[in-house]
Design an enzyme around this catalytic site. Structure first.
Site, PDB file in Angstrom:
ATOM      1  N   LYS A 228       9.618   1.252  -0.397  1.00  0.00           N
ATOM      2  CA  LYS A 228       8.425   1.748   0.281  1.00  0.00           C
ATOM      3  C   LYS A 228       7.697   0.638   1.044  1.00  0.00           C
ATOM      4  O   LYS A 228       7.103   0.893   2.096  1.00  0.00           O
ATOM      5  CB  LYS A 228       7.488   2.412  -0.735  1.00  0.00           C
ATOM      6  CG  LYS A 228       8.049   3.701  -1.331  1.00  0.00           C
ATOM      7  CD  LYS A 228       8.395   4.737  -0.267  1.00  0.00           C
ATOM      8  CE  LYS A 228       8.743   6.085  -0.866  1.00  0.00           C
ATOM      9  NZ  LYS A 228       9.110   7.086   0.170  1.00  0.00           N
TER      10      LYS A 228
ATOM     11  N   TYR B 235      11.907   1.178  -6.048  1.00  0.00           N
ATOM     12  CA  TYR B 235      11.080   2.106  -5.283  1.00  0.00           C
ATOM     13  C   TYR B 235      10.000   1.373  -4.489  1.00  0.00           C
ATOM     14  O   TYR B 235       9.787   1.643  -3.303  1.00  0.00           O
ATOM     15  CB  TYR B 235      10.449   3.104  -6.253  1.00  0.00           C
ATOM     16  CG  TYR B 235       9.584   4.159  -5.624  1.00  0.00           C
ATOM     17  CD1 TYR B 235      10.136   5.203  -4.892  1.00  0.00           C
ATOM     18  CD2 TYR B 235       8.196   4.127  -5.787  1.00  0.00           C
ATOM     19  CE1 TYR B 235       9.336   6.185  -4.333  1.00  0.00           C
ATOM     20  CE2 TYR B 235       7.396   5.109  -5.246  1.00  0.00           C
ATOM     21  CZ  TYR B 235       7.963   6.130  -4.514  1.00  0.00           C
ATOM     22  OH  TYR B 235       7.164   7.096  -3.974  1.00  0.00           O
TER      23      TYR B 235
END
Length: 316
Positions: free
Chosen positions: A173, A169
């Site tokens: 990002k 993640y």
């Protein structure tokens, strides 16, 4: 007191990926309240349909209260075909595309030594490749239309600072933040702004962060979020974060591009871009030994911190 402009998106058309619930639904509703037509997207057909109905006022859910215009398109983002499908739906239903909000995402949290290839690939496909393919399809359509547009990418504090157990993640990002800066340069001549929002809100995703989980659970029970969270931590509701999206999609933000903007609770913030914070020089270049000798008194004297800080709970 400064004049507060009215954000009017009448005539604009937006796609919001992953908008069947949570932050994505809040973004879609905020765009509709400002007058935009919205393509609501989710992998779950029923969730997408309910979300669209809550905007148009034809369903049982609570929505904009203004009879907004929205349609549902169920598809899993991550492929070029899915991105083309979303853009085509916007053009078929509403005649054009002005705003692409790349919100869709999933979590597969594990520490490095336990994370599988599938865990990594699934998150990168949805977040990073999904952002890439949807932005690419939207940019092509906006350039063809010839009158600009807005790409609003969704980042995270994990992509800015890292977060324990979120290799996949955080990497996705961080990549989205880098794509924001790159695309803002590439699309400037076409009048297309590109910005990333960095929301912090009580959602299913933040409930997985131990420091925030008790407050998310309390909020889900109907308890208000404490003031120290809303102000000190910039942690609020999905609706708190949604205000930034119509602004970035509007003419009021035509000169805002290439930025990572944080929002949550009562806080609005601008994240810095990575840059050198300390520099040292050695005549003729460096050796391993000279780096070791000078590290703690030169560039390494004040190392950068990592991770998302835990909430600072006020003392009783």
């Amino acid at each position: 007191m400064p004049h507060t402009p009215t954000i009017d998106l009448t005539g604009k058309v937006a796609v919001v990926t992953g908008s069947g619930r949570g932050l994505g639904l809040a973004y879609a509703r905020a765009l509709a309240r400002a007058g935009a037509c919205v393509v609501v997207n989710d992998i779950d057909q029923d969730a997408a349909a309910r979300a669209a109905a809550s905007i148009t006022g034809t369903g049982t859910g609570t929505g904009t209260g203004t009879g907004g215009r929205a349609v549902a398109e169920a598809v899993a983002v991550g492929t070029a075909e899915a991105a083309d499908q979303l853009v085509a739906r916007a053009v078929t239903e509403f005649g054009r595309l002005d705003v692409m909000v790349t919100n869709a995402g999933i979590l597969r949290d594990r520490v490095l030594w336990k994370m599988t290839d599938d865990d990594f690939d699934a998150v990168l496909t949805t977040h990073l490749k999904g952002t890439f393919t949807c932005a690419r399809a939207a940019a092509a359509r906006m350039r063809e239309q010839g009158d600009g547009g807005s790409l609003i990418l969704v980042g995270s504090p994990a992509g800015q600072r890292g977060n324990f157990g979120q290799t996949n993640y955080a990497a996705a990002k961080a990549g989205i933040a880098a794509m924001t800066r790159t695309w803002s340069m590439e699309l400037a001549r076409a009048g297309i702004t590109v910005n990333a929002i960095v929301p912090v809100a009580a959602t299913a995703m933040t409930s997985t962060i131990p420091a925030f989980a008790p407050y998310v659970e309390a909020w889900n029970r109907g308890e208000p979020l404490p003031d120290f969270l809303r102000k000190g931590e910039g942690f609020g509701t999905a609706e708190d974060c949604a205000a930034l999206v119509p602004f970035l999609a509007s003419d009021a933000a035509r000169d805002v591009t290439g930025q990572c903007v944080g929002i949550g609770g009562d806080r609005l913030a601008l994240w810095s871009h990575p840059q050198e914070v300390a520099v040292a020089y050695a005549d003729g270049g460096w050796t391993p030994g000279t780096i070791a000798a000078s590290w703690h008194t030169s560039v390494g004297a004040a190392p950068q911190t990592v991770g998302i800080p835990a909430p600072k709970v006020p003392e009783a």
